[in-house]
Structure formats: structure tokens, C-alpha cells
Design a protein around this motif. Structure first.
Motif, PDB file in Angstrom:
ATOM      1  N   LYS A  97       0.829  -1.196   0.000  1.00 30.56           N
ATOM      2  CA  LYS A  97       0.000   0.000   0.000  1.00 30.56           C
ATOM      3  C   LYS A  97       0.864   1.247   0.000  1.00 30.56           C
ATOM      4  O   LYS A  97       1.976   1.256   0.512  1.00 30.56           O
ATOM      5  N   SER A  98       0.308   2.285  -0.588  1.00 31.15           N
ATOM      6  CA  SER A  98       1.008   3.558  -0.583  1.00 31.15           C
ATOM      7  C   SER A  98       1.166   4.059   0.844  1.00 31.15           C
ATOM      8  O   SER A  98       0.363   3.763   1.727  1.00 31.15           O
ATOM      9  N   GLU A  99       2.222   4.806   1.068  1.00 30.85           N
ATOM     10  CA  GLU A  99       2.440   5.376   2.394  1.00 30.85           C
ATOM     11  C   GLU A  99       1.597   6.629   2.620  1.00 30.85           C
ATOM     12  O   GLU A  99       1.600   7.195   3.706  1.00 30.85           O
ATOM     13  N   ILE A 100       0.868   7.072   1.592  1.00 31.87           N
ATOM     14  CA  ILE A 100      -0.008   8.239   1.745  1.00 31.87           C
ATOM     15  C   ILE A 100      -1.181   7.856   2.635  1.00 31.87           C
ATOM     16  O   ILE A 100      -1.832   6.837   2.400  1.00 31.87           O
ATOM     17  N   PRO A 101      -1.498   8.628   3.667  1.00 32.39           N
ATOM     18  CA  PRO A 101      -2.624   8.281   4.548  1.00 32.39           C
ATOM     19  C   PRO A 101      -3.959   8.431   3.840  1.00 32.39           C
ATOM     20  O   PRO A 101      -4.075   9.106   2.815  1.00 32.39           O
ATOM     21  N   ALA A 102      -4.977   7.797   4.392  1.00 30.19           N
ATOM     22  CA  ALA A 102      -6.329   7.897   3.842  1.00 30.19           C
ATOM     23  C   ALA A 102      -6.807   9.348   3.878  1.00 30.19           C
ATOM     24  O   ALA A 102      -6.387  10.126   4.742  1.00 30.19           O
ATOM     25  N   PRO A 103      -7.679   9.738   2.953  1.00 30.26           N
ATOM     26  CA  PRO A 103      -8.170  11.127   2.931  1.00 30.26           C
ATOM     27  C   PRO A 103      -8.870  11.510   4.236  1.00 30.26           C
ATOM     28  O   PRO A 103      -9.607  10.715   4.813  1.00 30.26           O
ATOM     29  N   THR A 104      -8.616  12.728   4.670  1.00 29.90           N
ATOM     30  CA  THR A 104      -9.322  13.272   5.839  1.00 29.90           C
ATOM     31  C   THR A 104     -10.214  14.453   5.456  1.00 29.90           C
ATOM     32  O   THR A 104     -10.974  14.940   6.283  1.00 29.90           O
ATOM     33  N   THR A 105     -10.100  14.919   4.217  1.00 28.04           N
ATOM     34  CA  THR A 105     -11.003  15.960   3.712  1.00 28.04           C
ATOM     35  C   THR A 105     -11.536  15.526   2.353  1.00 28.04           C
ATOM     36  O   THR A 105     -10.831  14.884   1.569  1.00 28.04           O
ATOM     37  N   MET A 127     -13.586  19.535  -7.156  1.00 21.95           N
ATOM     38  CA  MET A 127     -13.348  18.502  -6.155  1.00 21.95           C
ATOM     39  C   MET A 127     -11.994  18.739  -5.501  1.00 21.95           C
ATOM     40  O   MET A 127     -11.035  19.119  -6.166  1.00 21.95           O
ATOM     41  N   SER A 128     -11.932  18.501  -4.206  1.00 21.84           N
ATOM     42  CA  SER A 128     -10.660  18.665  -3.507  1.00 21.84           C
ATOM     43  C   SER A 128     -10.579  17.711  -2.330  1.00 21.84           C
ATOM     44  O   SER A 128     -11.594  17.297  -1.766  1.00 21.84           O
ATOM     45  N   SER A 129      -9.358  17.363  -1.984  1.00 21.52           N
ATOM     46  CA  SER A 129      -9.084  16.488  -0.848  1.00 21.52           C
ATOM     47  C   SER A 129      -7.612  16.641  -0.492  1.00 21.52           C
ATOM     48  O   SER A 129      -6.806  17.102  -1.311  1.00 21.52           O
ATOM     49  N   ASP A 130      -7.263  16.253   0.723  1.00 21.05           N
ATOM     50  CA  ASP A 130      -5.875  16.416   1.136  1.00 21.05           C
ATOM     51  C   ASP A 130      -4.952  15.350   0.549  1.00 21.05           C
ATOM     52  O   ASP A 130      -3.834  15.648   0.130  1.00 21.05           O
ATOM     53  N   THR A 131      -5.414  14.099   0.463  1.00 24.31           N
ATOM     54  CA  THR A 131      -4.516  13.027   0.016  1.00 24.31           C
ATOM     55  C   THR A 131      -5.130  12.122  -1.041  1.00 24.31           C
ATOM     56  O   THR A 131      -4.560  11.079  -1.358  1.00 24.31           O
ATOM     57  N   ALA A 132      -6.282  12.476  -1.594  1.00 24.88           N
ATOM     58  CA  ALA A 132      -6.941  11.591  -2.559  1.00 24.88           C
ATOM     59  C   ALA A 132      -6.149  11.512  -3.861  1.00 24.88           C
ATOM     60  O   ALA A 132      -5.553  12.496  -4.311  1.00 24.88           O
ATOM     61  N   THR A 133      -6.154  10.333  -4.453  1.00 27.14           N
ATOM     62  CA  THR A 133      -5.576  10.145  -5.787  1.00 27.14           C
ATOM     63  C   THR A 133      -6.661  10.044  -6.851  1.00 27.14           C
ATOM     64  O   THR A 133      -6.359  10.002  -8.039  1.00 27.14           O
ATOM     65  N   TYR A 169     -22.522  14.034  -4.749  1.00 29.00           N
ATOM     66  CA  TYR A 169     -21.439  13.983  -3.769  1.00 29.00           C
ATOM     67  C   TYR A 169     -20.281  13.201  -4.379  1.00 29.00           C
ATOM     68  O   TYR A 169     -20.446  12.491  -5.383  1.00 29.00           O
ATOM     69  N   ILE A 170     -19.108  13.345  -3.798  1.00 29.77           N
ATOM     70  CA  ILE A 170     -17.942  12.597  -4.254  1.00 29.77           C
ATOM     71  C   ILE A 170     -17.453  11.690  -3.138  1.00 29.77           C
ATOM     72  O   ILE A 170     -17.727  11.926  -1.953  1.00 29.77           O
ATOM     73  N   VAL A 171     -16.739  10.653  -3.542  1.00 31.34           N
ATOM     74  CA  VAL A 171     -15.977   9.828  -2.608  1.00 31.34           C
ATOM     75  C   VAL A 171     -14.512  10.000  -2.998  1.00 31.34           C
ATOM     76  O   VAL A 171     -14.090   9.557  -4.071  1.00 31.34           O
ATOM     77  N   ASN A 176      -5.329   3.685   0.616  1.00 30.88           N
ATOM     78  CA  ASN A 176      -5.471   3.415   2.047  1.00 30.88           C
ATOM     79  C   ASN A 176      -6.829   3.784   2.627  1.00 30.88           C
ATOM     80  O   ASN A 176      -7.043   3.645   3.832  1.00 30.88           O
ATOM     81  N   GLY A 177      -7.736   4.274   1.808  1.00 25.93           N
ATOM     82  CA  GLY A 177      -9.053   4.588   2.348  1.00 25.93           C
ATOM     83  C   GLY A 177      -9.821   5.549   1.467  1.00 25.93           C
ATOM     84  O   GLY A 177      -9.365   5.948   0.389  1.00 25.93           O
ATOM     85  N   GLN A 178     -10.993   5.926   1.936  1.00 20.89           N
ATOM     86  CA  GLN A 178     -11.850   6.833   1.176  1.00 20.89           C
ATOM     87  C   GLN A 178     -12.695   7.656   2.135  1.00 20.89           C
ATOM     88  O   GLN A 178     -12.854   7.309   3.309  1.00 20.89           O
ATOM     89  N   LEU A 179     -13.240   8.771   1.625  1.00 20.32           N
ATOM     90  CA  LEU A 179     -14.050   9.661   2.449  1.00 20.32           C
ATOM     91  C   LEU A 179     -15.090  10.329   1.562  1.00 20.32           C
ATOM     92  O   LEU A 179     -14.764  10.876   0.510  1.00 20.32           O
TER      93      LEU A 179
END
Length: 343
Positions: A97-105, A127-133, A169-171, A176-179
């Protein structure tokens, strides 16, 4: 054992889950395949938390990825069987898994408009998020899911073809995760604005007062307000995207206004709305006008009655207005005077 979906049938323990129908679709897991033949396989590359399925269709030499709801998946592949392959002699190395943490925004917004669109116009999403790919965008008309798309950029576009109330809405996701974001809402119309209404808070205004013109319309983006005197001369005009216009009139007389509502299709103009400006400095000095609506009427008489029966209290100014007899005391004599004036 690890699961592997492949064109190579040898060495695999295959479980047939049956036709892709409304019952069996609930059994689908990531890694399953929906097959018509060994040469036409679609892979379930992801099962999303919102109940949608990411399908990768491998029809050489092309590869296509699509997002389906359960109902859409059944409709598209009802004649296919669902298979689960369990490898006996094949072990898939563990993925890193990537070392990038799951999105928090996770934020979705409408860009360049106030949530009102004509049929065929383009709705632009940001669309925006802190760590989303990547982002999964879900669009609903009413309660029906009508579009699910995947995006890696921060802007995407949608062109509605039907009128109605929409939401989206977006996911935001990475390895490492989704929000999920909050839901945004917009309305799609077809035609020029309609149902224009105009109102004021009072029946009579005094010279120097601000006349509060309030207006609404269906499918309007902005308004043009025109105020005329009794001779039809334009006294004031304003374009606004608000639903109120305060206009100060310093000459007594009869006035009227019109409101033109605009959108991307066209415009529509209201009927005339009339109001009166009296030759007084302020309507507050109209004797008995306790509720300050510009006239003395039954509502004011009821306020005097309620005060006498101790059901309400007056401010100093209201007390002075309620003293119709001018003796400095508000009592049954003022109530009798109020009844005499009104009858």
C-alpha cells in the motif's frame, strides 16, 4: 488461498455463483468475474461502499472501466454468469500500500453558478481532498442515481438533459481509504422564469422611508427592478441577484414597480405592483399604529385590548401610540375610542 481472475483456466478452482440477477449481484466481491465466454470476461475491480461496482471489461485489444449501480449491472449483464476463481497453485504476492494516509477531507462544490441551470447547460464541479488520488462522483435526480464517474483531476463536467432537482457527492479515495463529501444541490429548468411575485412589509410608507420591495420567481438567476411614479416616469432601477430592493422615496404619491426575472433561457416581467407614499416624515406617528404597518386597523385595536388585559406589554413608543384619548393612560377608554374609529 489468494484469488486470481485470468484468461488462463488451468490450475483454478472455479465457483459458479449463477446468473447476474438481482439476487446474485449482492454476492459479488472484488476480484469476481462476469463471463460470457473465455474470450469475453469483465472483472469486478472494486466494490464501492455506496453500493456501486467498478467493472473492467477486457475485450482485446481494448480495456474499458465503468461504474455501475446494482440495477445497471443486472440490466447490462443479466445473461452472463458470475464466477469466483480460487487459485490452488498460484500465490499472489502481497500488494504494498502507498504510504499516503487515507483522505481526511473531501469537498465538492459547484463552480461559476448559483445552483440553477438550464437544460443542456454544463454543470461544473470542483473537487478537492488532502490526500486523494481519485474521486468517484455520484449524481442523483430526485432519489435516483443517474451517473457515477471516476476522476483524477479536480474539475469535472455534467450536462443535464432533464428538468428536476439534482444532488451530488464525491468519494475521495486512495489506496489506504476513502471519504465521502457533503452533498451539493442544484436545480435544472427548461424555459424562462415564471410565477413572479412582489410584496412589501407595509401597506403605507412615509416620505423618507425605505420601501422594502420583496420578490421571488421560479427559475430566476437575477432580477431587474424598476420603480415608477404615477405618471410612468422611472424613479429608480436596480439589477440584483437578491430577493429584496430597498428604495427611498422622498415625494408623496402613488407608485408602482415591475420586476423582470432573468435566466439563461430568457426573461419574464411581472405585472405592476402599486404602493403609496404619504406626505409624512415617518409612519410611526400615525396614532394607534402600534404594529407600524402604516395604518390603524383591527390588529392595533387587538393589541390595545391585550395590553389592558395584561396579555402583552408595550414599549414607551407603543404606549404613546396606544393612548388614543391623549390623557397619558392606556385603558378601556382608549379601547372604546379604537372601536369608534374603526366602526
Amino acid at each position: 488461498p489468494s484469488r486470481k481472475t485470468t484468461y488462463d483456466w488451468s490450475g483454478l478452482n472455479v465457483t459458479d455463483l449463477g446468473k447476474c440477477n438481482s439476487t446474485n449481484v449482492k454476492k459479488i466481491e472484488q476480484g469476481d468475474a462476469i463471463c460470457r465466454s473465455a474470450h469475453h470476461i469483465v472483472l469486478v475491480s472494486r466494490v464501492n461502499d455506496n453500493g456501486t461496482y467498478e467493472i473492467t471489461e477486457q475485450t482485446p485489444p481494448e480495456m474499458k472501466r465503468t461504474i455501475y449501480s446494482a440495477a445497471q449491472l443486472v440490466s447490462e449483464y443479466s445473461k452472463y454468469n458470475i464466477y469466483r476463481y480460487n487459485a490452488r497453485d498460484y500465490v499472489t504476492p502481497p500488494s504494498r500500500k502507498s504510504e499516503i494516509p487515507a483522505p481526511t477531507t473531501s469537498v465538492l462544490s459547484l463552480w461559476g453558478n448559483d445552483g440553477v441551470y438550464a437544460v443542456g447547460n454544463t454543470v461544473t464541479f470542483r473537487m478537492s481532498s488532502d490526500t486523494a488520488t481519485g474521486y468517484t462522483l455520484n449524481i442523483f435526480r430526485g432519489s435516483d442515481l443517474i451517473s457515477t464517474t471516476e476522476h483524477t483531476g479536480t474539475m469535472c463536467y455534467y450536462k443535464p438533459s432533464k428538468v428536476g432537482d439534482y444532488s451530488a457527492y464525491i468519494v475521495a479515495h486512495n489506496d489506504n481509504g476513502q471519504l465521502q463529501s457533503e452533498t451539493v444541490y442544484f436545480r435544472v429548468y427548461d424555459g424562462v422564469p415564471s410565477e413572479i411575485t412582489i410584496s412589501t412589509s407595509r401597506k403605507l410608507y412615509g416620505t423618507g422611508d425605505n420601501v422594502d420591495l420583496n420578490f421571488t420567481a421560479q427559475n430566476s438567476i437575477y432580477y431587474t427592478v424598476n420603480v415608477y411614479d404615477s405618471n410612468g416616469q422611472l424613479c429608480a432601477t436596480k439589477s440584483t441577484d437578491a430577493n429584496q430592493y430597498l428604495v427611498n422615496v422622498d415625494v408623496a404619491g402613488e407608485y408602482y414597480c415591475t420586476v423582470t426575472a432573468h435566466n439563461d433561457v430568457g426573461s419574464a416581467t411581472s405585472e405592476r405592483f402599486y404602493f403609496t407614499v404619504a406626505n409624512v416624515l415617518t409612519t410611526a406617528n400615525i396614532s394607534g399604529d402600534i404594529n407600524r404597518d402604516g395604518i390603524f386597523d383591527k390588529d392595533d385595536m387587538c393589541r390595545i385590548r391585550d395590553y389592558i388585559h395584561r396579555r402583552t406589554a408595550f414599549t414607551e413608543e407603543e404606549y404613546s401610540l396606544a393612548d388614543l384619548t391623549g390623557d397619558g393612560i392606556v385603558n378601556v377608554l382608549d379601547l372604546a375610542e379604537a372601536k369608534h374609529i374603526l366602526h
